[in-house]
Design a protein around this motif. Sequence first.
Motif, PDB file in Angstrom:
ATOM      1  N   SER A  17       0.827  -1.204   0.000  1.00 54.84           N
ATOM      2  CA  SER A  17       0.000   0.000   0.000  1.00 54.84           C
ATOM      3  C   SER A  17       0.862   1.255   0.000  1.00 54.84           C
ATOM      4  N   LEU A  18       0.313   2.318  -0.554  1.00 54.60           N
ATOM      5  CA  LEU A  18       0.906   3.643  -0.502  1.00 54.60           C
ATOM      6  C   LEU A  18      -0.210   4.652  -0.356  1.00 54.60           C
ATOM      7  N   ARG A  19       0.117   5.774   0.245  1.00 55.37           N
ATOM      8  CA  ARG A  19      -0.853   6.859   0.354  1.00 55.37           C
ATOM      9  C   ARG A  19      -0.235   8.111  -0.246  1.00 55.37           C
ATOM     10  N   LEU A  20      -0.829   8.591  -1.309  1.00 54.89           N
ATOM     11  CA  LEU A  20      -0.392   9.830  -1.935  1.00 54.89           C
ATOM     12  C   LEU A  20      -1.186  10.994  -1.368  1.00 54.89           C
ATOM     13  N   SER A  21      -0.527  12.127  -1.305  1.00 57.20           N
ATOM     14  CA  SER A  21      -1.195  13.325  -0.838  1.00 57.20           C
ATOM     15  C   SER A  21      -0.951  14.463  -1.819  1.00 57.20           C
ATOM     16  N   CYS A  22      -1.938  15.305  -1.954  1.00 54.93           N
ATOM     17  CA  CYS A  22      -1.836  16.482  -2.817  1.00 54.93           C
ATOM     18  C   CYS A  22      -2.195  17.704  -1.985  1.00 54.93           C
ATOM     19  N   ALA A  23      -1.251  18.612  -1.871  1.00 57.04           N
ATOM     20  CA  ALA A  23      -1.478  19.841  -1.117  1.00 57.04           C
ATOM     21  C   ALA A  23      -1.753  20.982  -2.082  1.00 57.04           C
ATOM     22  N   ALA A  24      -2.820  21.713  -1.824  1.00 58.44           N
ATOM     23  CA  ALA A  24      -3.232  22.810  -2.705  1.00 58.44           C
ATOM     24  C   ALA A  24      -3.051  24.149  -2.014  1.00 58.44           C
ATOM     25  N   SER A  25      -2.677  25.124  -2.790  1.00 59.04           N
ATOM     26  CA  SER A  25      -2.572  26.488  -2.279  1.00 59.04           C
ATOM     27  C   SER A  25      -3.081  27.438  -3.349  1.00 59.04           C
ATOM     28  N   GLY A  26      -3.393  28.648  -2.940  1.00 56.51           N
ATOM     29  CA  GLY A  26      -3.906  29.619  -3.889  1.00 56.51           C
ATOM     30  C   GLY A  26      -5.370  29.910  -3.609  1.00 56.51           C
ATOM     31  N   ARG A  27      -6.183  29.718  -4.619  1.00 65.47           N
ATOM     32  CA  ARG A  27      -7.599  30.028  -4.476  1.00 65.47           C
ATOM     33  C   ARG A  27      -8.301  29.055  -3.523  1.00 65.47           C
ATOM     34  N   THR A  28      -9.536  29.358  -3.236  1.00 62.90           N
ATOM     35  CA  THR A  28     -10.296  28.584  -2.262  1.00 62.90           C
ATOM     36  C   THR A  28     -10.424  27.140  -2.719  1.00 62.90           C
ATOM     37  N   PHE A  29      -9.783  26.264  -2.005  1.00 65.37           N
ATOM     38  CA  PHE A  29      -9.718  24.857  -2.356  1.00 65.37           C
ATOM     39  C   PHE A  29     -11.086  24.216  -2.367  1.00 65.37           C
ATOM     40  N   SER A  30     -11.925  24.647  -1.481  1.00 66.14           N
ATOM     41  CA  SER A  30     -13.226  23.992  -1.333  1.00 66.14           C
ATOM     42  C   SER A  30     -14.075  24.064  -2.580  1.00 66.14           C
ATOM     43  N   TYR A  31     -13.861  25.009  -3.437  1.00 67.17           N
ATOM     44  CA  TYR A  31     -14.694  25.149  -4.625  1.00 67.17           C
ATOM     45  C   TYR A  31     -14.218  24.308  -5.805  1.00 67.17           C
ATOM     46  N   TYR A  32     -13.197  23.503  -5.578  1.00 68.44           N
ATOM     47  CA  TYR A  32     -12.583  22.764  -6.660  1.00 68.44           C
ATOM     48  C   TYR A  32     -12.824  21.263  -6.567  1.00 68.44           C
ATOM     49  N   ALA A  33     -13.259  20.692  -7.673  1.00 72.75           N
ATOM     50  CA  ALA A  33     -13.257  19.243  -7.805  1.00 72.75           C
ATOM     51  C   ALA A  33     -11.816  18.809  -8.047  1.00 72.75           C
ATOM     52  N   MET A  34     -11.482  17.633  -7.514  1.00 69.63           N
ATOM     53  CA  MET A  34     -10.105  17.161  -7.602  1.00 69.63           C
ATOM     54  C   MET A  34     -10.045  15.798  -8.272  1.00 69.63           C
ATOM     55  N   GLY A  35      -8.959  15.545  -8.949  1.00 65.30           N
ATOM     56  CA  GLY A  35      -8.790  14.260  -9.606  1.00 65.30           C
ATOM     57  C   GLY A  35      -7.370  13.747  -9.481  1.00 65.30           C
TER      58      GLY A  35
END
Length: 127
Positions: A17-35
């Motif tokens: 198993s592995l766990r990848l993480s993606c950290a976002a910065s800039g505009r309001t993250f909550s309004y973004y769908a992620m893939g």
Amino acid sequence: QVQLVESGGGLVQAGGSLRLSCAASGRTFSYYAMGWFRQAPGKEREFVGAISWSGGSTYYADSVKGRFTISRDNTKNTVDLQMNSLKFEDTAVYYCAAQRAKTLSAYYTKTNEYGYWGQGTQVTVSS
């Protein structure tokens, strides 16, 4: 503008198993769908999974369904990809992507639907 930085990649044995993480910065993250997408050498970038702005809707490629799980924490501006029962064919560079969502439950599965991308993190599964 949204900046995305992936982490957590590495070398793992098949079945691990592995766990990848993606950290976002800039505009309001909550309004973004992620893939999450991946690209193996010599192949096109392919869809892995997606999660809606609210986190209430997720969708996975058939090849990873039941093995991978996407989650997000809008308070920390992060989205994770938990990968279990890894197979050799999961070896690829994994990319995080973001797109301003049209609705609370929207998610996107095509590369051209995303406007922001991370640099990618390598996942290598040894057989």
